[in-house]
Design a protein around this motif. Structure first.
Motif, PDB file in Angstrom:
ATOM      1  N   ARG A 125       0.154   2.927  17.969  1.00 50.97           N
ATOM      2  CA  ARG A 125       1.166   3.510  18.832  1.00 50.97           C
ATOM      3  C   ARG A 125       1.152   5.033  18.732  1.00 50.97           C
ATOM      4  O   ARG A 125       1.250   5.736  19.744  1.00 50.97           O
ATOM      5  CB  ARG A 125       2.554   2.973  18.477  1.00 50.97           C
ATOM      6  CG  ARG A 125       3.649   3.560  19.345  1.00 50.97           C
ATOM      7  CD  ARG A 125       5.001   2.935  19.068  1.00 50.97           C
ATOM      8  NE  ARG A 125       6.017   3.479  19.943  1.00 50.97           N
ATOM      9  CZ  ARG A 125       7.250   3.007  20.030  1.00 50.97           C
ATOM     10  NH1 ARG A 125       7.624   1.978  19.298  1.00 50.97           N
ATOM     11  NH2 ARG A 125       8.129   3.555  20.857  1.00 50.97           N
ATOM     12  N   HIS A 143       2.400  -7.365  23.801  1.00 53.09           N
ATOM     13  CA  HIS A 143       2.931  -7.068  22.474  1.00 53.09           C
ATOM     14  C   HIS A 143       1.770  -6.781  21.519  1.00 53.09           C
ATOM     15  O   HIS A 143       0.906  -7.621  21.319  1.00 53.09           O
ATOM     16  CB  HIS A 143       3.743  -8.275  21.972  1.00 53.09           C
ATOM     17  CG  HIS A 143       4.545  -8.003  20.748  1.00 53.09           C
ATOM     18  ND1 HIS A 143       5.059  -8.998  19.960  1.00 53.09           N
ATOM     19  CD2 HIS A 143       4.906  -6.835  20.156  1.00 53.09           C
ATOM     20  CE1 HIS A 143       5.723  -8.476  18.948  1.00 53.09           C
ATOM     21  NE2 HIS A 143       5.635  -7.164  19.044  1.00 53.09           N
ATOM     22  N   ARG A 170       0.409  -5.160  17.611  1.00 50.89           N
ATOM     23  CA  ARG A 170       0.740  -4.720  16.263  1.00 50.89           C
ATOM     24  C   ARG A 170       0.436  -3.229  16.145  1.00 50.89           C
ATOM     25  O   ARG A 170      -0.406  -2.692  16.870  1.00 50.89           O
ATOM     26  CB  ARG A 170      -0.094  -5.474  15.232  1.00 50.89           C
ATOM     27  CG  ARG A 170       0.302  -6.933  15.020  1.00 50.89           C
ATOM     28  CD  ARG A 170      -0.326  -7.463  13.749  1.00 50.89           C
ATOM     29  NE  ARG A 170       0.046  -8.828  13.491  1.00 50.89           N
ATOM     30  CZ  ARG A 170      -0.743  -9.880  13.735  1.00 50.89           C
ATOM     31  NH1 ARG A 170      -1.944  -9.686  14.258  1.00 50.89           N
ATOM     32  NH2 ARG A 170      -0.342 -11.100  13.468  1.00 50.89           N
ATOM     33  N   ASP A 223       5.032 -12.046  15.128  1.00 49.30           N
ATOM     34  CA  ASP A 223       6.424 -11.620  15.281  1.00 49.30           C
ATOM     35  C   ASP A 223       6.682 -10.235  14.711  1.00 49.30           C
ATOM     36  O   ASP A 223       7.825  -9.844  14.501  1.00 49.30           O
ATOM     37  CB  ASP A 223       7.370 -12.640  14.635  1.00 49.30           C
ATOM     38  CG  ASP A 223       7.042 -12.887  13.162  1.00 49.30           C
ATOM     39  OD1 ASP A 223       6.183 -12.166  12.614  1.00 49.30           O
ATOM     40  OD2 ASP A 223       7.650 -13.786  12.566  1.00 49.30           O
ATOM     41  N   GLU A 224       5.612  -9.483  14.457  1.00 46.10           N
ATOM     42  CA  GLU A 224       5.783  -8.108  14.001  1.00 46.10           C
ATOM     43  C   GLU A 224       6.445  -7.288  15.116  1.00 46.10           C
ATOM     44  O   GLU A 224       6.163  -7.491  16.298  1.00 46.10           O
ATOM     45  CB  GLU A 224       4.430  -7.508  13.634  1.00 46.10           C
ATOM     46  CG  GLU A 224       4.506  -6.076  13.130  1.00 46.10           C
ATOM     47  CD  GLU A 224       3.117  -5.505  12.851  1.00 46.10           C
ATOM     48  OE1 GLU A 224       2.812  -4.422  13.366  1.00 46.10           O
ATOM     49  OE2 GLU A 224       2.349  -6.163  12.130  1.00 46.10           O
ATOM     50  N   SER A 225       7.305  -6.362  14.746  1.00 48.88           N
ATOM     51  CA  SER A 225       8.008  -5.562  15.757  1.00 48.88           C
ATOM     52  C   SER A 225       7.015  -4.794  16.623  1.00 48.88           C
ATOM     53  O   SER A 225       7.083  -4.831  17.840  1.00 48.88           O
ATOM     54  CB  SER A 225       8.990  -4.605  15.088  1.00 48.88           C
ATOM     55  OG  SER A 225       8.330  -3.765  14.162  1.00 48.88           O
ATOM     56  N   PHE A 275       4.739  -2.716  19.010  1.00 51.24           N
ATOM     57  CA  PHE A 275       5.083  -1.975  20.217  1.00 51.24           C
ATOM     58  C   PHE A 275       4.558  -2.730  21.424  1.00 51.24           C
ATOM     59  O   PHE A 275       3.821  -3.704  21.292  1.00 51.24           O
ATOM     60  CB  PHE A 275       4.519  -0.542  20.170  1.00 51.24           C
ATOM     61  CG  PHE A 275       3.007  -0.465  20.176  1.00 51.24           C
ATOM     62  CD1 PHE A 275       2.315  -0.122  21.324  1.00 51.24           C
ATOM     63  CD2 PHE A 275       2.277  -0.717  19.026  1.00 51.24           C
ATOM     64  CE1 PHE A 275       0.932  -0.045  21.345  1.00 51.24           C
ATOM     65  CE2 PHE A 275       0.890  -0.635  19.025  1.00 51.24           C
ATOM     66  CZ  PHE A 275       0.220  -0.300  20.185  1.00 51.24           C
ATOM     67  N   TRP A 276       4.945  -2.263  22.615  1.00 51.93           N
ATOM     68  CA  TRP A 276       4.576  -2.934  23.855  1.00 51.93           C
ATOM     69  C   TRP A 276       3.842  -1.957  24.763  1.00 51.93           C
ATOM     70  O   TRP A 276       4.173  -0.777  24.813  1.00 51.93           O
ATOM     71  CB  TRP A 276       5.812  -3.457  24.584  1.00 51.93           C
ATOM     72  CG  TRP A 276       6.557  -4.493  23.814  1.00 51.93           C
ATOM     73  CD1 TRP A 276       7.423  -4.279  22.780  1.00 51.93           C
ATOM     74  CD2 TRP A 276       6.494  -5.903  23.991  1.00 51.93           C
ATOM     75  NE1 TRP A 276       7.909  -5.466  22.302  1.00 51.93           N
ATOM     76  CE2 TRP A 276       7.366  -6.483  23.035  1.00 51.93           C
ATOM     77  CE3 TRP A 276       5.800  -6.733  24.878  1.00 51.93           C
ATOM     78  CZ2 TRP A 276       7.555  -7.856  22.933  1.00 51.93           C
ATOM     79  CZ3 TRP A 276       5.993  -8.103  24.779  1.00 51.93           C
ATOM     80  CH2 TRP A 276       6.862  -8.652  23.819  1.00 51.93           C
TER      81      TRP A 276
END
Length: 225
Positions: free
Chosen positions: A68, A92, A94, A108-110, A112-113
């Protein structure tokens, strides 16, 4: 002059480069005991050395960024790249992903998108010191290759045979490596349906597609030194 390749964790690419350069493998564990000399060259392969020793030349000693952060740097430098937080269709990712593993397996890691791009083709352009040293197009190597995740684990490989990148493609890749303050990088470039290009990511420790690519890196590093 002695060549060193710095990478603390396991890396087939680092091992191959050590062999081709006839270099010494550096890890964090043996860094303090290693004696360097004027003119020695250290290649950071997906790692950051930090402080540079006087008289020792270091390649790719730039700050380590997650995926990101890399996108944000490229956008600030006006390098065309993927768009984060698009409201229409998201993917989605990682913060750290390899070979599209986060796309192939749910997580299910937060993370980024980013916006999913409808790409006509994907390429890899290897940039060293502002020049393209090798390039290839991603092609499927098995019948059940994923229709749009173009990674090795998804059934795609990079074909460099008889391939020549375009001037625009090379310029986009060069700008991306420069924006990240790197001396070299393998840039994954996507081609949109309208023929425009965008940078998908820059790999500072790329998975090398074949022996000739690693030989090209070794030869280029020797020439640079």
């Amino acid at each position: 002059m002695t060549f060193y390749v710095y990478r603390s964790d396991k890396s087939a690419g680092a091992d191959n480069l050590v062999r081709e350069l006839k270099a010494t493998r550096l890890r964090q564990s043996n860094l303090g005991s290693q004696e360097f000399h004027l003119g020695d060259v250290i290649v950071c392969w997906g790692a950051r050395l930090g402080k540079v020793l006087a008289g020792v030349r270091v390649l790719n000693n730039a700050e380590l960024l997650d995926k990101r952060e890399q996108i944000e740097v490229l956008r600030k430098a006006n390098v065309p790249t993927v768009q984060p937080l698009d409201p229409e269709e998201w993917i989605h990712r990682r913060l750290e992903h390899v070979d599209g593993d986060d796309l192939l397996k749910p997580h299910d890691e937060s993370g980024f998108w980013v916006r999913k791009e409808a790409l006509a083709a994907e390429y890899r352009v290897h940039i060293f010191d502002g020049v393209s040293i090798r390039a290839g197009v991603k092609v499927p190597f098995r019948e059940n290759a994923h229709p749009w995740i173009r990674t090795f684990h998804a059934g795609w490989r990079i074909n460099c045979d008889n391939f020549r990148s375009t001037e625009t493609m090379r310029a986009v890749a060069k700008d991306a490596v420069q924006a990240l303050h790197l001396e070299f990088g393998a840039v994954d470039v996507g081609e949109r349906q309208d023929g425009s290009y965008l940078v998908l990511e820059v790999n500072r420790s790329p998975g090398i597609e074949n022996e000739n690519t690693m030989k090209t890196y070794a030869r280029t590093i020797r020439g640079w030194a």
